[in-house]
Design an enzyme around this catalytic site. Sequence first.
Site, mmCIF file in Angstrom:
data_model
loop_
_atom_site.group_PDB
_atom_site.id
_atom_site.type_symbol
_atom_site.label_atom_id
_atom_site.label_comp_id
_atom_site.label_asym_id
_atom_site.label_seq_id
_atom_site.Cartn_x
_atom_site.Cartn_y
_atom_site.Cartn_z
ATOM 1 N N HIS A 209 68.569 10.635 -81.761
ATOM 2 C CA HIS A 209 68.731 9.759 -81.115
ATOM 3 C C HIS A 209 68.671 9.007 -79.570
ATOM 4 C CE1 HIS A 209 71.466 12.703 -80.193
ATOM 5 N NE2 HIS A 209 71.726 12.216 -79.042
HETATM 6 N N1 UDP Z 1 77.822 14.253 -85.383
HETATM 7 C C1 UDP Z 1 78.755 13.732 -85.928
HETATM 8 N N2 UDP Z 1 78.851 12.533 -86.836
HETATM 9 C C2 UDP Z 1 77.143 12.207 -86.926
HETATM 10 C C3 UDP Z 1 75.708 12.531 -85.545
HETATM 11 C C4 UDP Z 1 76.786 13.378 -85.408
HETATM 12 O O1 UDP Z 1 79.666 14.419 -85.201
HETATM 13 O O2 UDP Z 1 77.246 11.572 -87.259
HETATM 14 C C5 UDP Z 1 78.016 15.470 -84.582
HETATM 15 C C6 UDP Z 1 77.192 17.183 -84.613
HETATM 16 O O3 UDP Z 1 77.792 17.600 -85.356
HETATM 17 C C7 UDP Z 1 77.376 17.177 -83.410
HETATM 18 C C8 UDP Z 1 77.499 16.069 -82.518
HETATM 19 O O4 UDP Z 1 78.209 15.267 -83.042
HETATM 20 O O5 UDP Z 1 78.614 18.283 -83.532
HETATM 21 C C9 UDP Z 1 76.428 15.512 -81.563
HETATM 22 O O6 UDP Z 1 76.057 14.573 -80.843
HETATM 23 P P1 UDP Z 1 74.609 13.949 -80.945
HETATM 24 O O7 UDP Z 1 74.271 14.667 -81.216
HETATM 25 O O8 UDP Z 1 74.843 12.622 -80.994
HETATM 26 O O9 UDP Z 1 74.603 14.302 -79.362
HETATM 27 P P2 UDP Z 1 74.069 15.935 -78.142
HETATM 28 O O10 UDP Z 1 74.188 17.281 -78.741
HETATM 29 O O11 UDP Z 1 72.583 15.343 -78.635
HETATM 30 O O12 UDP Z 1 74.229 15.313 -76.777
#
Ligand code: UDP
Length: 366
Positions: A209
Amino acid sequence: MLHILTIIGARPQFIKAAAISRAIRQFDNIQETIVHTGQHFDANMFDIFFDEMGIPKPNYHLHVNSLSHGAMTGRMLEEIEKVLLQEKPDVVLVFGDTNSTLAGALAAKKHHIKIAHVEAGLRSFNMRMPEEVNRILTDRISDFLYCPTDTAVINLEAEGFRQYPCSIEQVGDVMLDAAMYYLPISSQKSSILRDMDLNQDQFLLVTIHRAENTDHPQRLAEIVEAINKLSKDFDVVFPVHPRTKHLLSNLSISPRVKLVDPVGYFDMIQLINGCRLVVTDSGGLQKEAYFFKRFCVTVRDQTEWVELVEHGYNRLSSTKSSDIQDAVHFFLKQTFKTGEALYGNGDASNRICRSLLNHHDKNHSI
Ligand code: UDP
């Protein structure tokens, strides 16, 4: 009484807030007000986390979303300021590196309210990433910098933070607190592995994403080509972020790749715990893969979680299809061995609460 005002806005912040809010509720001398900026607002990007993780409903919902970076951050700043003037908290708590993080910190600083930054000190050293700009600026104006890793402390020291009037503490990672607490609950509550007919260690889990991948159709096409090829040997589960969804509709995706809407946290940690390997550009997922002893291929040029790469649990890959496949095949031959506790012991949230109370007691009103 210590009054903490917590700012959240995006999915990973709901998960971090779940851990901290649970810890806060153990202290009867801390009061929490939760402000949701509205950055993520869909049912499967917001409500589900509050419902299943038992996070208290936000006291304020600012409904700021679907705007450009500048407009979004500006509107949040304006709206958060109104809440701060009304609530007059002792400290504003912000997480990570989103526009909500920066807006919350900036609004607090202008009113001389103390700022606590959870996940301080992380760096990708790529200033083209909006997240990098947000985290550096937030760190610089924060009073209490809670670092999840030793590397984060070293990064702050290298930037001269020891000369600033702020406190820097390595407390571990609040996402580990969440993972440890919710894993047993999720195995009771989530039926996703059964529902999707997935066998333990027999599928790959993919999420993509980041703007650096989704804003370039050619890069996304290469990632999809790699996933299609890998799906000849493995089922692939791909919960699709709203930002990625419409971009994928132009690409041809193998039927063995199971595209699903974003899933809740319980389903997600069951998927991570059940998969053979993770392919992602998410920050949080890289660590969760490690928490659940799964290798991770990170489709990015840099990671803030360098210790995972240094210890051999994570490999960075370019978006080139062959590079992604090579990294996956490399890990398929390896056995996951853990030893060191790279992210603490699962008590980061409690340590943050106790630290804030100590500062508060020392200065009466922080
Ligand atoms: N996550 C979730 N459902 C999804 C995708 C991600 O619960 O369909 C959770 C994942 O386990 C993690 C968090 O969302 O705890 C990560 O979010 P994301 O990847 O959106 O953001 P980033 O960590 O890159 O800032």
